[in-house]
Design a protein around this motif. Structure first.
Motif, PDB file in Angstrom:
ATOM      1  N   ALA A 540       1.149  -1.193  -0.302  1.00 17.31           N
ATOM      2  CA  ALA A 540       0.409   0.211   0.568  1.00 17.31           C
ATOM      3  C   ALA A 540       0.612   0.765   0.258  1.00 17.31           C
ATOM      4  O   ALA A 540       0.223   2.259  -0.366  1.00 17.31           O
ATOM      5  N   THR A 541       1.904   1.074   0.196  1.00 17.15           N
ATOM      6  CA  THR A 541       3.064   2.150  -0.032  1.00 17.15           C
ATOM      7  C   THR A 541       3.704   2.462  -0.896  1.00 17.15           C
ATOM      8  O   THR A 541       4.370   3.445  -1.356  1.00 17.15           O
ATOM      9  N   ARG A 542       3.294   2.262  -2.444  1.00 16.30           N
ATOM     10  CA  ARG A 542       4.126   1.789  -3.227  1.00 16.30           C
ATOM     11  C   ARG A 542       3.882   2.841  -3.892  1.00 16.30           C
ATOM     12  O   ARG A 542       2.655   3.412  -4.074  1.00 16.30           O
ATOM     13  N   ALA A 543       5.084   3.878  -4.396  1.00 18.65           N
ATOM     14  CA  ALA A 543       4.643   5.017  -5.328  1.00 18.65           C
ATOM     15  C   ALA A 543       4.244   4.899  -7.114  1.00 18.65           C
ATOM     16  O   ALA A 543       5.262   4.560  -7.209  1.00 18.65           O
ATOM     17  N   ALA A 544       3.427   5.688  -7.076  1.00 17.96           N
ATOM     18  CA  ALA A 544       3.510   5.525  -8.227  1.00 17.96           C
ATOM     19  C   ALA A 544       3.691   7.176  -9.393  1.00 17.96           C
ATOM     20  O   ALA A 544       4.347   7.785  -8.473  1.00 17.96           O
ATOM     21  N   ALA A 545       3.967   7.363 -10.342  1.00 14.60           N
ATOM     22  CA  ALA A 545       4.573   8.482 -11.273  1.00 14.60           C
ATOM     23  C   ALA A 545       4.230   9.511 -11.032  1.00 14.60           C
ATOM     24  O   ALA A 545       2.728   9.739 -10.454  1.00 14.60           O
ATOM     25  N   PRO A 546       4.659  10.679 -10.641  1.00 12.78           N
ATOM     26  CA  PRO A 546       4.151  12.171 -10.577  1.00 12.78           C
ATOM     27  C   PRO A 546       3.684  12.491 -12.236  1.00 12.78           C
ATOM     28  O   PRO A 546       3.930  11.856 -12.933  1.00 12.78           O
ATOM     29  N   ARG A 547       2.449  13.503 -11.998  1.00 10.21           N
ATOM     30  CA  ARG A 547       2.367  14.407 -12.483  1.00 10.21           C
ATOM     31  C   ARG A 547       3.150  14.621 -13.765  1.00 10.21           C
ATOM     32  O   ARG A 547       4.517  15.771 -13.380  1.00 10.21           O
ATOM     33  N   LYS A 548       3.340  14.568 -14.777  1.00 12.94           N
ATOM     34  CA  LYS A 548       4.211  14.707 -16.412  1.00 12.94           C
ATOM     35  C   LYS A 548       5.254  16.997 -15.996  1.00 12.94           C
ATOM     36  O   LYS A 548       6.062  16.711 -15.807  1.00 12.94           O
ATOM     37  N   ASP A 549       4.185  17.682 -16.221  1.00 17.67           N
ATOM     38  CA  ASP A 549       4.897  18.609 -15.571  1.00 17.67           C
ATOM     39  C   ASP A 549       4.793  19.409 -14.520  1.00 17.67           C
ATOM     40  O   ASP A 549       5.348  20.714 -14.647  1.00 17.67           O
ATOM     41  N   LEU A 550       4.976  18.310 -13.264  1.00 20.78           N
ATOM     42  CA  LEU A 550       5.431  18.925 -12.190  1.00 20.78           C
ATOM     43  C   LEU A 550       7.039  18.319 -12.173  1.00 20.78           C
ATOM     44  O   LEU A 550       7.374  17.678 -12.235  1.00 20.78           O
ATOM     45  N   PRO A 551       7.575  19.871 -11.954  1.00 16.55           N
ATOM     46  CA  PRO A 551       9.446  20.539 -11.691  1.00 16.55           C
ATOM     47  C   PRO A 551       9.646  19.424 -10.342  1.00 16.55           C
ATOM     48  O   PRO A 551       9.245  19.202  -9.365  1.00 16.55           O
ATOM     49  N   ILE A 552      10.731  18.773 -10.206  1.00 16.83           N
ATOM     50  CA  ILE A 552       9.843  17.801  -9.430  1.00 16.83           C
ATOM     51  C   ILE A 552      12.089  17.635  -9.009  1.00 16.83           C
ATOM     52  O   ILE A 552      13.048  17.816 -10.411  1.00 16.83           O
ATOM     53  N   VAL A 553      12.966  17.990  -7.754  1.00 18.77           N
ATOM     54  CA  VAL A 553      14.732  17.657  -8.319  1.00 18.77           C
ATOM     55  C   VAL A 553      14.647  17.130  -6.549  1.00 18.77           C
ATOM     56  O   VAL A 553      13.823  17.172  -5.718  1.00 18.77           O
TER      57      VAL A 553
END
Length: 657
Positions: A540-553
């Motif tokens: 239940a803690t597994r992450a999914a992909a973020p929004r494509k246009d979201l800047p992430i560092v």
């Protein structure tokens, strides 16, 4: 540093170680994409709302008036009445504890000179309990609104506490960056925190941090009546809420942001409403908080639209799990058993191993060899041969030499056992009355318990009831996972090391589902059922992909020995990029997981802090949003550890410009 010196430092740290309004100004709205088929969630619910002011000569938002000198003090701010501290005294002490638990504030370490800020920022705090639909227990949210809030920029920084810390557990990360820039800062303890409950006295923690009995209500964490009747000792929310809070970390962060907007409406009614469409929201966190903001990055708006509420994310040393990678529980239970032995492999060059649990590294080698974890040849081999086998086993499972060397800190501070026991309970949603049971050769079913401890020279720590003064300080002083703040983690009270270490094998079995060593046949079905609960919780803690246009560092130290990048940030970045996300990745040499430990001379000469890179990443995404500056490029940052006794220099950090 000698083994005895390490044990002394570790023990000390473990014990010492949250209306009608005028039209809003013209602000460019963020693009939104409709998602009519998205799952609708109930509106957030906030209760026990409070507002406090923090101004004047002896108070502020960042340090409660302590400043750098006060935070450097080795003794915490005192309570006038140790058994009945005021809410203001508890807040000041909580800020002291969280600054010291996260940042390197030692002279020469660079904080406040090369990086970071402890500027006096005056303003208001808004706090509440927030409830997710279906959750057994609330989580805390808190918003700091500076008097110098920039109403034109409309900036909200949202963060989650690192580790399992209380509501001020990200003050160093988010508050120190955002508040001096005129941003409001919203925090969540993400369903963990320091709201301990004393079963013996029937007392928990109120909204303002003071303690009170169940009968009065209004507690931040209240085990149900059946648990209270059946349990003794101490319960804490991360392990015993029965909510598996990690599964909802992203939703906790989003709810904190929603409370941030609500608080800004109240703070500045003439500029209201503050919405996700007209307010910039940047999420930042480190460690578990880093994992939480990455989980938030995958969420759309709670009203069902797919995008729009987050503008950028910065995640430092994130505890994040993606499909195909190793989850925290897997490598933690492996390290709890094998790392003490592996660190004796002399070519590794690790620091001395002196676990505060009292069992020697050699006893770990003997135990894991007897379990067959090191191969048949190691059963009758020397400690040196066993250490090499343990080292090779961990290397084969993805541990780097750098991570293993830094992992000695987690061995010496007994963190592997503490984390494994807490997360087993959380993932399986076990109550304090019915925790996950781990095995012992003579008692097939035993369990870890949490309680105040009686410390006597030359004798094992024994369980006892907590005093009023101890209970009063839990909210401000604890880190969210015992041992610490006078609460201990008790296993079997046994004479032989193999009996004391056996529960670690039981915790490992909850991951791999296979009994280690000889066990009674009737234990198989019970083990399978418990393992299924834990595995379900981890999934239940597994992450999914973020929004494509979201800047992430994403920023991670390559020497991280608690959350190695090979198991967390590296696979997350690969997954996110494969999904089309715009993620930048900074990998920093000679940086491990705990900035706060760099005040120790042996560590300051070997490692550099992570926080300067997190602050720089925040500056870069802010410039990207504000002035359309490019996001930073990926970087493998080659740093230079300072010579022992020398002050940190900007050139040592080699921050990309």
């Amino acid at each position: 540093m000698s083994a005895q010196s390490l044990r002394t430092v570790a023990a000390s740290a473990a014990l010492v170680l949250l209306a009608c309004a005028a039209p809003p100004p013209a602000v460019a709205a963020k693009p939104r994409a409709a998602a009519p088929n998205a799952r609708q969630e109930a509106a957030p619910m906030f209760s026990a709302e409070r507002q406090t002011e923090h101004r004047g000569e002896h108070d502020d938002l960042l340090s409660a008036g302590l400043g750098l000198d006060g935070l450097r003090a080795m003794v915490p701010p005192a309570f006038a009445d140790a058994a009945r501290p005021t809410a203001a005294e508890l807040r000041r002490r909580a800020l002291w504890a969280n600054w010291r638990g996260i940042a390197d504030l030692a002279p020469g370490g660079g904080y406040g000179e090369l990086y970071g800020s402890l500027a006096r920022v005056q303003g208001r705090e808004f706090s509440a309990f927030a409830s997710l639909p279906g959750a057994h227990q609330p989580h805390r949210v808190l918003v700091q609104v500076p008097d110098e809030f920039d109403a034109k920029k409309r900036c909200l920084v949202v963060s989650a506490s690192s580790g399992s810390r209380g509501i001020y557990g990200s003050i160093v990360v988010a508050g120190a960056w955002g508040l001096p820039k005129g941003c409001a800062v919203a925090y969540t303890d993400k369903g963990a925190g320091t709201d301990y409950f004393d079963f013996d006295a029937g007392i928990g923690v109120r909204a303002d941090g003071t303690t009170g009995p169940v009968a009065e209500g209004g507690l931040a964490f209240t085990p149900d009546a059946s648990e209270r009747e059946a349990s003794k000792g101490v319960a804490f929310k991360h392990a015993h809420s029965r909510d598996n809070p990690e599964a909802d970390w992203g939703r906790h962060v989003r709810q904190a942001a929603q409370f941030g907007l609500r608080s800004l409406d109240r703070a500045f009614p003439k500029q209201a409403p503050f919405t996700f469409a007209n307010t910039r929201v940047i999420a930042v966190g480190i460690s578990n908080g880093g994992g939480a903001v990455l989980r938030a990055a995958e969420l759309g708006d709670e009203d069902g639209s797919a995008n729009g509420w987050l503008d950028a994310v910065v995640a430092g040393e994130p505890n994040v799990y993606v499909e195909g990678a190793r989850p925290l529980y897997d490598y933690t239970t492996e390290a709890a058993l094998l790392m003490p032995c592996a660190l004796l492999h002399k070519p590794l060059g690790a620091m001395p191993v002196a676990p505060i649990s009292g069992d020697s590294a050699e006893s770990f080698c003997t135990y894991v060899a007897a379990l067959g974890l090191l191969g048949d040849a190691a059963r009758q081999a020397s400690t040196e041969v066993r250490a090499q086998a343990a080292y090779e086993h961990m290397r084969g499972n993805g541990w780097s030499d750098d991570a293993l060397r830094a992992g000695a800190l987690s061995v010496n501070f007994d963190l592997w056992r503490a984390v494994a026991a807490t997360y087993a309970s959380a993932y399986g949603r076990f109550s304090a009355a019915q925790p996950p049971r781990t095995r012992n050769p003579d008692q097939p079913w035993v369990r870890y318990v949490y309680s105040a401890g009686q410390v006597a020279p030359g004798a094992p720590i024994s369980e006892r009831s907590a005093s009023e003064a101890e209970r009063a300080a839990w909210w401000s002083d604890a880190s969210g996972i015992p041992p610490g703040a006078g609460v201990y983690l008790f296993g079997p009270n046994a004479a032989q090391p193999e009996q004391r270490l056996a529960p670690l094998a039981g915790l490992r079995e909850l991951w791999n589902g296979e009994a280690l060593g000889e066990q009674p046949p009737e234990r198989g079905l019970a083990l399978a059922a418990a393992q299924q609960r834990v595995r379900k919780g981890i999934e239940a803690t597994r992450a999914a992909a973020p929004r494509k246009d979201l800047p992430i560092v994403v920023v991670h130290g390559l020497d991280d020995g608690l959350i190695p990048p090979a198991f967390s940030s590296a696979p997350y970045v690969a997954m996110a990029r494969e999904a089309g996300a715009q993620v930048r990745y900074w990998q920093v040499r000679n940086v491990q997981h705990f900035d706060a430990f760099l005040g120790l001379p042996a560590l300051s000469a070997r490692y550099l802090p992570l926080l300067p890179y997190v602050y720089e990443a925040l500056d870069r995404v802010d410039a990207h949003l504000d002035r359309d500056q490019p996001l930073p490029a990926d970087a493998l940052i080659q740093t230079t550890p300072r010579a022992q006794g020398q002050a940190l220099k900007a050139a040592d950090l080699a921050i990309p410009r």
